[in-house]
Scaffold this motif. Structure first.
Motif, mmCIF file in Angstrom:
data_model
loop_
_atom_site.group_PDB
_atom_site.id
_atom_site.type_symbol
_atom_site.label_atom_id
_atom_site.label_comp_id
_atom_site.label_asym_id
_atom_site.label_seq_id
_atom_site.Cartn_x
_atom_site.Cartn_y
_atom_site.Cartn_z
ATOM 1 N N GLY A 1 0.705 -0.940 0.002
ATOM 2 C CA GLY A 1 -0.494 -0.285 -0.553
ATOM 3 C C GLY A 1 0.978 1.375 0.045
ATOM 4 N N VAL A 2 1.931 1.160 0.608
ATOM 5 C CA VAL A 2 2.643 2.649 1.102
ATOM 6 C C VAL A 2 3.495 2.374 -0.630
ATOM 7 C CG1 VAL A 2 4.982 3.236 2.169
ATOM 8 C CG2 VAL A 2 3.417 2.208 3.358
ATOM 9 N N VAL A 3 4.245 1.236 -0.881
ATOM 10 C CA VAL A 3 4.561 1.649 -2.203
ATOM 11 C C VAL A 3 3.639 1.579 -4.043
ATOM 12 C CG1 VAL A 3 6.032 0.330 -4.087
ATOM 13 C CG2 VAL A 3 6.835 0.003 -1.691
ATOM 14 N N LYS A 4 2.376 2.004 -3.471
ATOM 15 C CA LYS A 4 1.667 1.904 -4.173
ATOM 16 C C LYS A 4 1.132 3.219 -4.003
ATOM 17 C CE LYS A 4 -2.749 0.324 -6.446
ATOM 18 N NZ LYS A 4 -2.295 -0.560 -6.932
ATOM 19 N N LYS A 5 1.375 3.795 -3.440
ATOM 20 C CA LYS A 5 1.398 5.397 -2.712
ATOM 21 C C LYS A 5 2.283 6.217 -3.327
ATOM 22 C CE LYS A 5 -2.243 4.837 0.088
ATOM 23 N NZ LYS A 5 -2.779 5.244 2.335
ATOM 24 N N LEU A 6 3.552 5.789 -3.093
ATOM 25 C CA LEU A 6 4.450 6.070 -3.567
ATOM 26 C C LEU A 6 4.262 6.590 -5.121
ATOM 27 C CD1 LEU A 6 7.146 5.704 -0.993
ATOM 28 C CD2 LEU A 6 5.963 7.608 -1.414
ATOM 29 N N ALA A 7 3.831 5.386 -5.767
ATOM 30 C CA ALA A 7 4.102 5.411 -7.040
ATOM 31 C C ALA A 7 3.230 6.375 -8.058
ATOM 32 C CB ALA A 7 4.004 3.077 -7.485
ATOM 33 N N ASP A 8 2.002 6.170 -7.516
ATOM 34 C CA ASP A 8 1.409 6.667 -7.744
ATOM 35 C C ASP A 8 0.761 8.647 -8.080
ATOM 36 O OD1 ASP A 8 -1.090 4.216 -8.305
ATOM 37 O OD2 ASP A 8 -2.167 5.212 -6.379
ATOM 38 N N LYS A 9 2.662 8.692 -7.050
ATOM 39 C CA LYS A 9 2.858 10.148 -6.892
ATOM 40 C C LYS A 9 4.199 10.530 -8.520
ATOM 41 C CE LYS A 9 1.334 10.989 -2.178
ATOM 42 N NZ LYS A 9 2.584 11.249 -0.835
ATOM 43 N N THR A 10 4.337 9.521 -8.373
ATOM 44 C CA THR A 10 5.244 9.547 -9.317
ATOM 45 C C THR A 10 5.190 9.334 -10.916
ATOM 46 O OG1 THR A 10 6.522 7.680 -9.037
ATOM 47 C CG2 THR A 10 7.279 9.211 -7.618
ATOM 48 N N GLY A 11 4.530 8.424 -11.351
ATOM 49 C CA GLY A 11 4.127 8.503 -12.408
ATOM 50 C C GLY A 11 3.687 6.787 -13.248
ATOM 51 N N ARG A 12 3.567 7.187 -13.774
ATOM 52 C CA ARG A 12 2.780 5.723 -14.608
ATOM 53 C C ARG A 12 3.555 5.053 -14.811
ATOM 54 N NH1 ARG A 12 0.979 3.010 -18.543
ATOM 55 N NH2 ARG A 12 -1.173 3.088 -19.922
ATOM 56 N N ASN A 13 4.664 4.771 -15.319
ATOM 57 C CA ASN A 13 5.530 4.193 -15.717
ATOM 58 C C ASN A 13 5.722 3.111 -14.141
ATOM 59 O OD1 ASN A 13 6.134 4.661 -18.334
ATOM 60 N ND2 ASN A 13 8.335 5.826 -17.522
ATOM 61 N N TRP A 14 6.059 3.757 -13.210
ATOM 62 C CA TRP A 14 5.709 3.114 -11.653
ATOM 63 C C TRP A 14 4.825 1.985 -11.373
ATOM 64 C CZ3 TRP A 14 9.896 1.666 -9.230
ATOM 65 C CH2 TRP A 14 11.012 2.038 -9.393
ATOM 66 N N GLN A 15 3.474 2.362 -11.827
ATOM 67 C CA GLN A 15 2.075 2.067 -12.047
ATOM 68 C C GLN A 15 2.526 0.659 -12.861
ATOM 69 O OE1 GLN A 15 -0.834 5.198 -13.036
ATOM 70 N NE2 GLN A 15 -0.492 6.099 -10.880
ATOM 71 N N GLN A 16 2.864 1.075 -13.978
ATOM 72 C CA GLN A 16 2.598 -0.077 -14.480
ATOM 73 C C GLN A 16 3.771 -1.186 -13.988
ATOM 74 O OE1 GLN A 16 4.022 0.553 -18.774
ATOM 75 N NE2 GLN A 16 3.776 -1.681 -19.277
ATOM 76 N N LEU A 17 4.955 -1.221 -13.737
ATOM 77 C CA LEU A 17 5.700 -2.048 -13.175
ATOM 78 C C LEU A 17 5.240 -2.647 -12.118
ATOM 79 C CD1 LEU A 17 8.210 -2.995 -13.401
ATOM 80 C CD2 LEU A 17 9.938 -1.109 -11.913
ATOM 81 N N LEU A 18 4.678 -2.638 -11.176
ATOM 82 C CA LEU A 18 3.914 -2.471 -10.340
ATOM 83 C C LEU A 18 2.852 -3.075 -10.314
ATOM 84 C CD1 LEU A 18 4.812 0.078 -6.959
ATOM 85 C CD2 LEU A 18 5.883 -1.716 -7.493
ATOM 86 N N GLY A 19 1.849 -2.488 -10.828
ATOM 87 C CA GLY A 19 0.347 -3.400 -11.345
ATOM 88 C C GLY A 19 0.884 -4.881 -11.855
ATOM 89 N N ALA A 20 0.964 -4.494 -13.460
ATOM 90 C CA ALA A 20 0.133 -4.804 -14.140
ATOM 91 C C ALA A 20 1.611 -6.102 -14.873
ATOM 92 C CB ALA A 20 0.480 -4.274 -15.689
ATOM 93 N N ASN A 21 2.813 -5.234 -13.985
ATOM 94 C CA ASN A 21 3.718 -6.656 -14.166
ATOM 95 C C ASN A 21 4.334 -7.109 -12.929
ATOM 96 O OD1 ASN A 21 4.363 -4.605 -16.519
ATOM 97 N ND2 ASN A 21 5.985 -5.909 -16.677
ATOM 98 N N LYS A 22 3.249 -6.953 -12.054
ATOM 99 C CA LYS A 22 3.004 -7.781 -10.755
ATOM 100 C C LYS A 22 4.858 -8.199 -10.256
ATOM 101 C CE LYS A 22 -0.795 -9.981 -11.561
ATOM 102 N NZ LYS A 22 -1.420 -11.322 -11.330
ATOM 103 N N LEU A 23 5.493 -7.089 -10.150
ATOM 104 C CA LEU A 23 7.120 -7.080 -9.345
ATOM 105 C C LEU A 23 6.976 -6.800 -8.620
ATOM 106 C CD1 LEU A 23 9.731 -7.138 -10.481
ATOM 107 C CD2 LEU A 23 10.329 -4.893 -10.803
ATOM 108 N N PHE A 24 6.769 -5.527 -7.732
ATOM 109 C CA PHE A 24 6.445 -5.750 -6.147
ATOM 110 C C PHE A 24 5.591 -7.837 -5.771
ATOM 111 C CE2 PHE A 24 4.945 -5.380 -1.898
ATOM 112 C CZ PHE A 24 6.367 -4.623 -1.645
ATOM 113 N N ARG A 25 4.352 -7.516 -6.308
ATOM 114 C CA ARG A 25 4.533 -9.381 -5.753
ATOM 115 C C ARG A 25 5.466 -10.032 -5.059
ATOM 116 N NH1 ARG A 25 -0.543 -8.350 -3.635
ATOM 117 N NH2 ARG A 25 -1.830 -6.878 -5.141
#
Length: 142
Positions: A53-77
């Motif tokens: 949740g914390v990493v996702k909030k930080l990614a939402d603030k920084t830009g679309r690339n991080w959202q794609q990397l964390l969400g669509a590609n499931k890298l963090f999980r």
């Protein structure tokens, strides 16, 4: 640290011997397996709910690339599963003796777990970079 660790093991072994008469070593290894399962579940809940949740909030603030990397590609999980496997293996080595029959089995299982999810994480990262470069190449510049 080793003295404290062996004191904790001895205390648990005495407690098991006192309240659960029988083969103390097998019961201790069962206790360790239960502890490792509990530890893995609690770590999973912590990483996937709070930290993600914390990493996702930080990614939402920084830009679309991080959202794609964390969400669509499931890298963090996938990386969190690798971390879970590593920490379970460390815990198993701390609790079990080298002559334990359970330690090699747990080491093999966690090694396979780390290898599989590490490769999946690596491929997620490669997919992200491939999509990123394909998106940059397809942009029309005037």
């Amino acid at each position: 640290m080793k003295d404290r660790q062996s004191d904790i093991k001895e205390t648990i072994l005495v407690w098991i011997d006192q309240y659960l008469p029988g083969n103390t070593q097998i019961e201790f290894e069962l206790f360790v397996v239960i502890w490792l399962l509990l530890f893995a579940v609690l770590l999973h809940l912590f990483l996937h709910s709070f930290v993600f949740g914390v990493v996702k909030k930080l990614a939402d603030k920084t830009g679309r690339n991080w959202q794609q990397l964390l969400g669509a590609n499931k890298l963090f999980r996938r990386l969190s599963f690798v971390l879970q496997g590593a920490l379970v293996q460390i815990q198993a080595r701390l609790w079990l003796d080298d002559d334990s029959m359970l330690l090699p089995l747990l080491e093999i299982l966690t090694d396979q777990w780390i290898l599989l999810l590490g490769l999946l994480s690596f491929f997620s990262l490669l997919d992200f970079f491939q999509k990123l470069t394909a998106a940059k190449k397809s942009q029309i510049r005037f």
